[in-house]
Design a protein around this motif. Structure first.
Motif, mmCIF file in Angstrom:
data_model
loop_
_atom_site.group_PDB
_atom_site.id
_atom_site.type_symbol
_atom_site.label_atom_id
_atom_site.label_comp_id
_atom_site.label_asym_id
_atom_site.label_seq_id
_atom_site.Cartn_x
_atom_site.Cartn_y
_atom_site.Cartn_z
ATOM 1 N N ARG A 1 27.219 69.376 -66.365
ATOM 2 C CA ARG A 1 26.507 70.149 -65.106
ATOM 3 C C ARG A 1 25.724 71.478 -65.553
ATOM 4 N N GLN A 2 26.647 72.066 -66.377
ATOM 5 C CA GLN A 2 26.014 73.559 -67.013
ATOM 6 C C GLN A 2 24.802 73.067 -67.643
ATOM 7 N N ALA A 3 24.790 72.028 -68.616
ATOM 8 C CA ALA A 3 23.606 71.795 -69.367
ATOM 9 C C ALA A 3 22.556 71.264 -68.373
ATOM 10 N N LEU A 4 22.810 70.581 -67.475
ATOM 11 C CA LEU A 4 21.613 69.892 -66.746
ATOM 12 C C LEU A 4 21.235 71.235 -66.020
ATOM 13 N N ARG A 5 21.899 71.927 -65.394
ATOM 14 C CA ARG A 5 21.425 73.280 -64.523
ATOM 15 C C ARG A 5 20.276 74.183 -65.587
ATOM 16 N N ARG A 6 20.661 74.200 -66.627
ATOM 17 C CA ARG A 6 19.730 75.077 -67.675
ATOM 18 C C ARG A 6 18.646 74.318 -68.180
ATOM 19 N N LEU A 7 18.369 72.928 -67.694
ATOM 20 C CA LEU A 7 16.865 72.363 -68.333
ATOM 21 C C LEU A 7 15.687 73.057 -67.232
ATOM 22 N N PRO A 8 14.845 73.117 -67.737
ATOM 23 C CA PRO A 8 13.250 73.351 -67.061
ATOM 24 C C PRO A 8 13.391 72.138 -66.067
ATOM 25 N N PRO A 9 12.921 72.743 -64.789
ATOM 26 C CA PRO A 9 12.449 71.842 -63.696
ATOM 27 C C PRO A 9 11.957 70.420 -64.045
ATOM 28 N N ALA A 10 10.816 70.545 -64.899
ATOM 29 C CA ALA A 10 9.989 69.364 -65.430
ATOM 30 C C ALA A 10 10.828 68.554 -66.156
#
Length: 169
Positions: free
Chosen positions: A104-113
């Motif tokens: 979840r933390q890794a997904l949240r850190r991804l740029p929106p695109a």
């Protein structure tokens, strides 16, 4: 007279500079220039005069940017369902609590695109073409964003945090 590809190559630097001004992000600017180039190559008619073609390209790039901003706004409005989908994916895989937190933390850190592409392809099971059609992007852009997103996720997750194939000791 130069071909459309040769003509387009001459405009890549100025287009990238303009895209950087609009986005202030190198990867997003590259994606924007790629989208603009794809639209230019797919266009049935281009202005005949060199100066008019340049104006057309810059206007097309701006339209691509506006389309992207609107898509981002729609994505943010759908964020609660996106968060539930990501959480459900991690929970549905029988992941251990520390694995869920890391994911979840890794997904949240991804740029929106990148997040929206990984959501559609990896979490929702869309094919590349289906995701490209949904996001109104070329398939190549979807593939490059997905590759960058996967690399970012792998880099963010420490080795051994996610178990391989469920073999835990």
């Amino acid at each position: 007279m130069a071909t459309a590809r040769e003509w387009l190559v001459c405009w890549m630097r100025p287009l990238f500079a303009y895209a950087m001004t609009l986005t202030r992000d190198r990867e997003r600017a590259q994606d924007l220039v790629q989208e603009c180039a794809a639209r230019a190559l797919a266009a049935e008619r281009l202005p005949a005069a060199e100066r008019a073609r340049g104006r057309w390209l810059f206007r097309t790039l701006r339209h691509c940017h506006v389309d992207g901003v609107r898509a981002e706004r729609r994505r943010r409005e759908a964020e609660p369902s996106v968060a539930r989908a990501a959480a459900g994916w991690a929970l549905g895989q029988g992941a251990a609590p520390e694995e869920e937190i890391a994911l979840r933390q890794a997904l949240r850190r991804l740029p929106p695109a990148q997040y929206e592409v990984i959501l559609l392809v990896d979490l929702q099971g869309y094919g590349y073409r289906e995701a490209a059609a949904t996001l109104a992007l070329p398939v190549g852009t979807v593939m490059s964003r997905l590759a960058r997103a996967r690399r970012a996720l792998l880099g963010a997750l420490e080795p051994g945090v996610l178990s391989q194939g469920g073999d835990r000791e």
